[in-house]
Scaffold this active site. Sequence first.
Site, short mmCIF file in Angstrom:
data_model
loop_
_atom_site.label_atom_id
_atom_site.label_comp_id
_atom_site.label_asym_id
_atom_site.label_seq_id
_atom_site.Cartn_x
_atom_site.Cartn_y
_atom_site.Cartn_z
N SER A 243 25.97 47.60 36.80
CA SER A 243 26.68 47.87 35.54
C SER A 243 25.70 47.96 34.37
CB SER A 243 27.66 46.74 35.24
OG SER A 243 28.69 46.73 36.19
N SER B 230 37.85 46.91 39.14
CA SER B 230 38.92 46.23 38.40
C SER B 230 40.28 46.54 39.02
CB SER B 230 38.91 46.68 36.94
OG SER B 230 39.41 48.01 36.85
N ASN B 231 41.26 45.72 38.70
CA ASN B 231 42.58 45.94 39.28
C ASN B 231 43.17 47.30 38.86
OD1 ASN B 231 42.14 43.53 40.48
ND2 ASN B 231 44.01 42.54 39.72
N GLU B 232 42.73 47.78 37.71
CA GLU B 232 43.18 49.10 37.29
C GLU B 232 42.54 50.19 38.18
OE1 GLU B 232 42.35 46.59 35.21
OE2 GLU B 232 44.48 46.27 34.83
N GLU C 24 31.75 44.92 49.38
CA GLU C 24 32.07 43.91 48.39
C GLU C 24 33.57 43.59 48.43
OE1 GLU C 24 31.36 45.09 44.34
OE2 GLU C 24 31.44 43.06 43.58
N GLY D 30 21.68 45.20 40.11
CA GLY D 30 21.47 45.97 38.88
C GLY D 30 22.32 47.23 38.90
#
Lengths: 391, 382
Positions: A129, A376-378, A245, A127
Site C-alpha cells: 500500500s 476491504s469488505n467493500e 492472504e 511493501g
Amino acid sequence: MRLQLSPELEAFREEMRTFFTTQVPQQIRDKVAGHGHVSKEEYVEAQRALNAAGLAVPHWPVEWGGRDWTPLQRHIWREEMQLANVPEPLAFNASMIGPVIAAFGNQEQKERFLAKTANLDIWWCQGFSEPDAGSDLASLRTTAVRDGDDWVVNGQKTWTTLGQHADWIFCLCRTDPTAEKKQRGISLLVFPMDTPGVTLRPIELIDGGFEVNEVFFEDVRVPAENLIGEENRGWDYAKFLLGNERVGIARIGSTKRMLAQAKEHAREITVDGRPLLEDPFMATRIAELENELVALELTALRVVANSADGKPHPASSVLKLRGSELQQAATELLVDIAGPLSVASFAEEGSDVPAWARVATPHYLNYRKVSIYGGSNEVQRTIIAGTILGL
Amino acid sequence: MDFTFDSEQNDLREAVRGLLERAYSDSEVRRKVAATDPGFDEKTWSRLAEMGLLGLPFAEEHGGMGAGPIEVAIVAEEIGRVIAPEPFIEAVVLAGGLIAAVGTDEQKGELLAGVAEGTSVPAFAHAEIGTRWSTSASSVTATQAGESWTLSGVKEPVPNGARADVLVVSAVVDGGTGLFLVQGDAAGLTRTGYRTHDGTRAANVRFDGTPATLLGTGGDQTAAIERALAEARIAYSHEAIGAMDTALRTTAEYLKTRKQFGVTLNRFQALTFRAADMYVSLELARSTALWASMVQDAGGDVVSAADRARLQTSRAGRHIGKEAIQLHGGIGVTAEYSVGHYTSRLTAIDHLLGDGDFAAARLARTVADRETVDPLGAPYAV
C-alpha cells in the site's frame, strides 16, 4: 453428505490439538488469549516451535517444508492453532512471500530464502500500500529504475505491519511507467530493511499501539538478482499472494475463543443480583453470535472441501466479509461486558480492573482494521456482485 | 465430513426440478392454482407420488422409499425454488413423519402407503390460538370411555386442514399430550378452510366430542412432537433456501435489465452491494440448513440443530425477502410479478413452526452450558 470427520481426520485433529496445547509455551499462548502485546522474540519462539515439528508452512511445496495436506487438513490445522491461542506463523513469511518465491522465484532465491523464511530467521514485511494506492493498489507510484546491476528505488509505502521488526521487505515497484495498463508495469523486489536510503516511521493507532509504519525509500540500491520472477509481472504475483492472504482470514477459531471468554467474563459480573450471562438479552446476543459463527464455520468447510483443484471457491469472499464482521462483533461484545471497566485501558499497577477489561476497548478499536485489510469488505462486495452475481 | 451430494442425489434433484419446472413454468400458473381450493394442484400431487416423492422418508415395508433427510432436503429446496404450493412438508414430512414415528405397525401399514400413493393427504392439527410454537396441546382435550376416545376443542391454524382426509391431532391427556387420528368425515368435526397470504390453505378445526383413535400406544408424546417439529423445521429451512435462491437470482437478473437514468440498475453500487449482502445471507443459511440435515442423518441432536437452521434461515429469509422487493421497486409489491410471492411464502415459513427469535431464545437458554460450539462434535456428530 456426511457430518463426521473420518477417523483419520479425527486423529489428525487430535494430533494438532495436542501439539498446540502442549508444545507451544503456555506463557505465549496466555498472552495471545489475553490480547496482550506479543513481542518479536515470542513470535519467533512460537514459529520455530511450529517449524521444528513441520507445522509452520504445511501449505508450501513439500520440497520446501510443505506437507501435501488437503484443504480440509489445513483448515483444521489453522482452526486448532487459533483455538489454542497459538500465534500463527507470520503471515508475511508463511502466507505471502514464501509461497511466491516457491512458485515464481529462481532456484538460487529459493535456496537463499525459503528455509530462513519458514523458520522466521528472516522477518519479512510487506511493501504494497501507498498513501495514494489503497484498495486501488495498481495505482502505486514507488519506482524502481535500472542502473547497471542495480535497481534504484524511490517512493513511499504505508500500513507496513510490524515493519519495525522486519529484516527484509518485499516491495511492489513501478518498473515500466509507460505500460499501457498500469498493472503491467509493476515488479516485485526484495531487499533488507537496513539498506541505505530506507527509513521507517511508526504510526500510532487509535488503540495506542504501534503495529503499522510508513516506509520511505530514497535512492535505495537493490541488486538486480533481488527481482522475484519476471520484470513487470509483479501484479500477477501480488494477486497470487493476496489470494493466499484471504485463506484463513475468517479467523473462526479465534472468534470462537473470544466468545468463550465473553461467557466466562459475563459469568463474573453481577447485574441485579444475578450473573450477566443469565440476563436473557445478553444470553441471546451471545447465542446469536455463536450461531453466526457456526454458519461461517460450516461455510468455510464447504469452501475448503470444494477448492481441492487450487482455485478458490466463489464463496470465499463471504468468509472474509463475514469473518471480519464477526471478529469485530466479538470484540464489541467484550467491551460491552466490561461496561464501565472498559475505560481503564491504560491503567497500570494500583488499578483493580482485570486485565481482560483493560484491553477490551483497545482491542475493539484495533479490530476496526479487519474489515479494511486483506481486501476491504467493500472490495469483497464488489467481487461477489461482479464475479458471482454477474452484476 | 463431506458436503457434496452423491450422483443419486443429484439425479433426484434433477428429476424433481424437471417435474416442478414443468408444473410451474411461470408464476402465473402458481397464482392460478393458488386461487382455487385446495390451493395446490392435485395432478402435480399425483405426479410427485408417481415419482415416489410422497413416500420418500417412509420405510419400504410401508410403501415408502426409505430415503434419508438429505433426500427430503433436496425435494424441499426444489419446492421452494418455484414455491410450489403442494404440501410436501406439511403432509409428508410433518403429519406423515409423526405417523411413521409414533404409529403402531398396523397404523403405519394402513396409512403411510396411502400418503405415498398420493391418495391420502394428512395434516397435523397442533397449533392453538393463545399459545405459540408449543410442543404440547392445551385447549384440545381427549376423553377416554372404555376403548374409545373423543376430542373437544379448537385447533387453528391447521395448514391444509380442510383438504386433509385424515388429521393427526395433539390433545391433552392425563400426564401430558397425546396424539390422535381423526377421519375427515368424523362426527362432530367442523372444518372451516381459508386462503393464507402465501396462497396456501389453513383451517379452523373444531372438535365437539369427535371420535378419535389413539396414534401409537398412548402416553405423553411431547418428545415425539418436538422431534417431528424439528425435522419439519429443517425441511422448511431447505424450502426457504430454494425460495431465497430464486428471489436473489430474479433480483440480480432484474438489476441487469431494468434501465433508469439511461443505464441498467447494476451500474448503481448502492444496489449491487445490497445484492452481494443477500448472497452472503443465502450462503451462510444454506450451509447451516445442509448441516442440520446431516446432523439428522447422523443421529445427532436434531432439535438444537433445527433451532440453528431455523435461526439462520429466518434472519436470511427476512433479509432477502425484503431486499428482493426493495431492489425491484414498485413491481415487487404487485401480485402480477413473482418476487413478492416469494417474500410472502418466506414469511409464512418463518411463522408456521417458530421464527428466528423463538430459535434464538431457545439457544440462549443453554448458552451458559457450553464453552464453544463445535458443529462437527458433540452433541451433533455422534
